[in-house]
Design a protein around this motif. Structure first.
Motif, PDB file in Angstrom:
ATOM      1  N   GLY A 138      -6.375   0.673  11.053  1.00  0.00           N
ATOM      2  CA  GLY A 138      -7.457  -0.282  10.839  1.00  0.00           C
ATOM      3  C   GLY A 138      -8.239  -0.033   9.573  1.00  0.00           C
ATOM      4  N   GLN A 139      -7.981   1.082   8.895  1.00  0.00           N
ATOM      5  CA  GLN A 139      -8.679   1.400   7.660  1.00  0.00           C
ATOM      6  C   GLN A 139      -7.751   1.156   6.471  1.00  0.00           C
ATOM      7  OE1 GLN A 139     -11.922   2.239   7.793  1.00  0.00           O
ATOM      8  NE2 GLN A 139     -11.786   2.029  10.024  1.00  0.00           N
ATOM      9  N   GLU A 140      -8.271   1.398   5.260  1.00  0.00           N
ATOM     10  CA  GLU A 140      -7.458   1.235   4.060  1.00  0.00           C
ATOM     11  C   GLU A 140      -6.356   2.282   4.025  1.00  0.00           C
ATOM     12  OE1 GLU A 140     -10.020   1.456   0.721  1.00  0.00           O
ATOM     13  OE2 GLU A 140     -10.759  -0.601   0.937  1.00  0.00           O
ATOM     14  N   LYS A 185      -5.813  -6.021  -3.932  1.00  0.00           N
ATOM     15  CA  LYS A 185      -7.017  -5.978  -3.097  1.00  0.00           C
ATOM     16  C   LYS A 185      -7.709  -7.330  -3.055  1.00  0.00           C
ATOM     17  CE  LYS A 185      -8.583  -1.170  -2.961  1.00  0.00           C
ATOM     18  NZ  LYS A 185      -9.706  -0.261  -3.248  1.00  0.00           N
ATOM     19  N   ALA A 186      -7.817  -7.982  -4.209  1.00  0.00           N
ATOM     20  CA  ALA A 186      -8.461  -9.297  -4.263  1.00  0.00           C
ATOM     21  C   ALA A 186      -7.700 -10.313  -3.424  1.00  0.00           C
ATOM     22  CB  ALA A 186      -8.555  -9.769  -5.714  1.00  0.00           C
ATOM     23  N   ILE A 187      -6.375 -10.235  -3.465  1.00  0.00           N
ATOM     24  CA  ILE A 187      -5.559 -11.154  -2.663  1.00  0.00           C
ATOM     25  C   ILE A 187      -5.804 -10.919  -1.180  1.00  0.00           C
ATOM     26  CG2 ILE A 187      -3.184 -11.669  -1.992  1.00  0.00           C
ATOM     27  CD1 ILE A 187      -2.393 -11.245  -4.914  1.00  0.00           C
ATOM     28  N   GLU A 188      -5.827  -9.650  -0.768  1.00  0.00           N
ATOM     29  CA  GLU A 188      -6.052  -9.353   0.652  1.00  0.00           C
ATOM     30  C   GLU A 188      -7.431  -9.807   1.109  1.00  0.00           C
ATOM     31  OE1 GLU A 188      -3.359  -5.617   2.111  1.00  0.00           O
ATOM     32  OE2 GLU A 188      -5.328  -5.180   1.296  1.00  0.00           O
ATOM     33  N   ASN A 189      -8.446  -9.609   0.289  1.00  0.00           N
ATOM     34  CA  ASN A 189      -9.813  -9.956   0.692  1.00  0.00           C
ATOM     35  C   ASN A 189     -10.013 -11.463   0.813  1.00  0.00           C
ATOM     36  OD1 ASN A 189     -10.551  -7.247   0.741  1.00  0.00           O
ATOM     37  ND2 ASN A 189     -11.213  -7.255  -1.402  1.00  0.00           N
ATOM     38  N   GLU A 190      -9.326 -12.232  -0.050  1.00  0.00           N
ATOM     39  CA  GLU A 190      -9.510 -13.682  -0.060  1.00  0.00           C
ATOM     40  C   GLU A 190      -8.514 -14.415   0.823  1.00  0.00           C
ATOM     41  OE1 GLU A 190     -11.933 -15.234  -1.545  1.00  0.00           O
ATOM     42  OE2 GLU A 190     -12.784 -13.518  -2.614  1.00  0.00           O
ATOM     43  N   ASP A 191      -7.430 -13.753   1.192  1.00  0.00           N
ATOM     44  CA  ASP A 191      -6.341 -14.419   1.902  1.00  0.00           C
ATOM     45  C   ASP A 191      -6.616 -14.421   3.409  1.00  0.00           C
ATOM     46  OD1 ASP A 191      -3.955 -15.671   2.404  1.00  0.00           O
ATOM     47  OD2 ASP A 191      -2.754 -13.851   2.278  1.00  0.00           O
ATOM     48  N   LEU A 249      -5.039  -0.394   0.183  1.00  0.00           N
ATOM     49  CA  LEU A 249      -4.901  -1.742   0.730  1.00  0.00           C
ATOM     50  C   LEU A 249      -5.002  -1.719   2.247  1.00  0.00           C
ATOM     51  CD1 LEU A 249      -1.820  -2.917  -1.396  1.00  0.00           C
ATOM     52  CD2 LEU A 249      -4.244  -3.338  -1.880  1.00  0.00           C
ATOM     53  N   LYS A 250      -5.256  -2.881   2.820  1.00  0.00           N
ATOM     54  CA  LYS A 250      -5.262  -2.993   4.272  1.00  0.00           C
ATOM     55  C   LYS A 250      -3.841  -2.879   4.822  1.00  0.00           C
ATOM     56  CE  LYS A 250      -9.284  -6.074   4.149  1.00  0.00           C
ATOM     57  NZ  LYS A 250      -9.768  -7.453   4.420  1.00  0.00           N
ATOM     58  N   SER A 251      -2.864  -3.334   4.025  1.00  0.00           N
ATOM     59  CA  SER A 251      -1.461  -3.250   4.439  1.00  0.00           C
ATOM     60  C   SER A 251      -0.980  -1.807   4.341  1.00  0.00           C
ATOM     61  CB  SER A 251      -0.590  -4.134   3.550  1.00  0.00           C
ATOM     62  OG  SER A 251      -1.078  -5.462   3.528  1.00  0.00           O
ATOM     63  N   PRO A 252      -0.270  -1.337   5.339  1.00  0.00           N
ATOM     64  CA  PRO A 252       0.189   0.067   5.308  1.00  0.00           C
ATOM     65  C   PRO A 252       1.343   0.262   4.323  1.00  0.00           C
ATOM     66  CG  PRO A 252       1.087  -1.046   7.227  1.00  0.00           C
ATOM     67  CD  PRO A 252       0.146  -2.028   6.580  1.00  0.00           C
ATOM     68  N   THR A 253       1.505   1.476   3.861  1.00  0.00           N
ATOM     69  CA  THR A 253       2.637   1.833   3.018  1.00  0.00           C
ATOM     70  C   THR A 253       3.777   2.323   3.900  1.00  0.00           C
ATOM     71  OG1 THR A 253       1.249   2.440   1.131  1.00  0.00           O
ATOM     72  CG2 THR A 253       3.461   3.385   1.198  1.00  0.00           C
ATOM     73  N   TYR A 254       4.976   1.796   3.646  1.00  0.00           N
ATOM     74  CA  TYR A 254       6.162   2.231   4.376  1.00  0.00           C
ATOM     75  C   TYR A 254       6.898   3.279   3.537  1.00  0.00           C
ATOM     76  CZ  TYR A 254       5.229  -2.041   7.024  1.00  0.00           C
ATOM     77  OH  TYR A 254       4.635  -3.016   7.773  1.00  0.00           O
TER      78      TYR A 254
END
Length: 545
Positions: free
Chosen positions: A472-474, A436-442, A480-485
């Protein structure tokens, strides 16, 4: 055959060339030994009596001397870690040190069997030449060469059998203790030739027990390695926090004096209260920028189970939890500090009060270098972790995050793809705060995260995903913002897309997980490298320890 077939699952000339060179040297030494003992004047009489069985036995013994001289070098991890940072790493595949150790072991087994059966033939000929002399059984089990030879053979076969993957997974303790029979093997080999059963024509048997000359270098190196382990393990080490995660996984945070590490390295841990002599390898999940050491331990064997219970964890039988949630959410089961550092990658959950019993003492040896250290040497890195194999990449991702937010210098790395493949959805909670921290800062999309769930969801879980997984949501599973496959990645499509997006680029593929998946990735690297026309090259790197 499976072991030797996997040796060719490489996409670089370096490892294949080294393997071919080693096989050539084995054949060359054996051939030179045959030529020497076929024509030497030293054993004319013995050769006339025993014939080719003597020649082949002596030639195979020569190969054994060389193999046994080499077999200890690959397990001198401090030495290997130093060498992999030198220009020699461009020629010698140091990250495959354990594979080379196994190769030497199998070669020792093969030439030991050749040597043994040739001597059986020699004993039979000696009995036939002198019917009133010692019997065949005497030569095999009473004479000096026969007795020491069979003791060595028994120790060697036991080591090989217990080193197989199935045995190691079921009972690592059996593998650990029986592998120290190498001391018996080395001791027997040192005196084996000194009995001089087959005498030279001169009748003098001086300098026959010469094996020590071959192993003295590797033996001294291995002794230094064990002394360094004792020295490093004596540095003050304190467990500061224990966090229990889903799927019987335990996070352990430790502070240690005189500690320096690199991203992606691994350590060996010993808990004297569980076993005085067993050391088990674990990849670091902490980064060099953090003020503590952390590992994530999957409870899969007797030692890990005993260690987890001693840490205060309440383990759950996977068979009893099939179809239900495996464990409660992550929670701290033991801690002597409220916080181990200022890092924001802390585990979710409530803090339990420190338990009445003290945390056990642990000894740490390392850190040691491995393939993941080389992530920053590529322009594009692909990190693939399956299950608990994700642990080395937690360290790498943390280090990338710190370097991105507080750059200390230029780095060649400009894009990272992180693939996390798990069977249980609860596994994604292990490093949720980090991702989550990586997604928020990246903000520049430097790191692309892709999670894959290969296990099934029950009806309640599927209903929850359908209700909460809005575009568009978690993500409903990972947050995470990235979807799960769902399912396994299509590696051919993934690699072709990367080749298109990064033309004329060196892409490092780093993997930790099951061998079958690693073999598929290695083959895909080779396939893409031979079919691409834009100059992109994929370099496969696998964790080995």
């Amino acid at each position: 055959m499976g072991f030797f077939r996997r040796l060719f699952y490489v996409n670089d000339i370096q490892a294949t060339a080294f393997l071919m060179l080693w096989l050539f040297l084995q054949a060359l030494i054996f051939a030179l030994g045959i030529v020497n003992y076929r024509f030497t004047s030293v054993y004319t009489n013995a050769r006339g009596l025993l014939g080719w069985s003597l020649i082949i036995a002596r030639a195979s013994a020569l190969v054994l001397h060389v193999d046994i001289a080499l077999v200890l070098f690959p397990v001198c991890r401090t030495f290997i870690s130093l060498l992999r940072s030198t220009p020699l790493a461009r020629v010698i595949p140091f990250d495959r040190n354990i594979t080379f150790h196994k190769l030497c072991g199998y070669s020792i087994l093969v030439f030991t069997l050749i040597h043994t059966f040739c001597h059986y033939a020699n004993y039979a000929k000696l009995v036939q030449a002198n019917p009133t002399g010692p019997s065949f059984a005497y030569y095999c089990f009473v004479s000096g060469p026969g007795l020491t030879g069979h003791i060595m053979l028994f120790a060697l076969v036991l080591m090989v059998i217990t080193s197989q993957a199935k045995v190691r997974r079921r009972s690592f303790e059996t593998f650990w203790y029986t592998h120290h029979l190498f001391l018996v093997f080395f001791g027997g080999f040192t005196i084996h030739g000194g009995f001089c059963l087959v005498k030279p024509d001169s009748g003098q048997c001086s300098n026959m027990a010469s094996f020590w000359k071959y192993w003295v270098a590797s033996g001294v190196m291995y002794l230094i390695e064990r002394c360094l382990r004792e020295t490093r393990s004596r540095h003050k080490t304190v467990i500061t926090k224990v966090v229990q995660h889903p799927s019987n996984t335990v996070e352990i945070q430790i502070r240690k004096d005189f500690w320096h590490s690199q991203a992606g390295q691994y350590i060996f841990i010993n808990c004297p209260e569980v076993s005085l002599h067993q050391w088990h390898p674990f990849t670091l999940t902490s980064s060099p920028e953090e003020k503590f050491i952390s590992i994530h331990m999957r409870v899969v064997g007797n030692w890990t189970r005993a260690f987890a219970i001693r840490l205060g964890c309440e383990l759950v039988d996977r068979k009893q939890t099939k179809g239900r949630a495996k464990l409660q959410r992550p929670h701290v089961v033991n801690a002597i500090e409220s916080s181990t550092s200022s890092t924001q990658f802390t585990s979710a959950g409530r803090v339990f009060p420190t338990q009445s019993h003290t945390l056990p003492q642990v000894l740490i040896d390392g850190p040691f270098g491995c393939a993941s250290e080389d992530v920053f040497n590529y322009e594009v890195a692909v990190l693939v972790g399956a299950g608990i194999g994700v642990t080395p990449f937690a360290s790498v991702l943390k280090s990338i995050w710190y370097r991105t937010n507080a750059p200390l210098g230029k780095s060649r790395l400009r894009k990272v793809y992180f693939f996390w493949i798990a069977r249980d959805k609860e596994c994604f909670e292990w490093f949720q705060s980090l991702l989550k921290a990586i997604e928020n800062e990246d903000v520049n999309q430097f790191i692309e995260i892709r999670t894959y769930l290969t296990g099934r969801l029950n009806q309640d879980e599927m209903r929850n995903v359908m209700l909460n997984d809005e575009e568009g949501q978690e993500d409903a599973l990972t947050g995470l913002k990235s979807p799960t496959y769902y399912g396994r990645p299509n590696w051919e499509t993934v690699f072709n897309n990367m080749s298109r997006d990064h033309p004329s680029t060196d892409i490092g593929v780093f993997f930790c997980g099951p061998k079958r998946l690693g073999a598929n990735l290695s083959q895909q690297c080779k396939k893409t490298n031979t079919t691409t026309t834009d100059g992109t090259q994929f370099y496969y790197n696998k964790e080995n320890f």
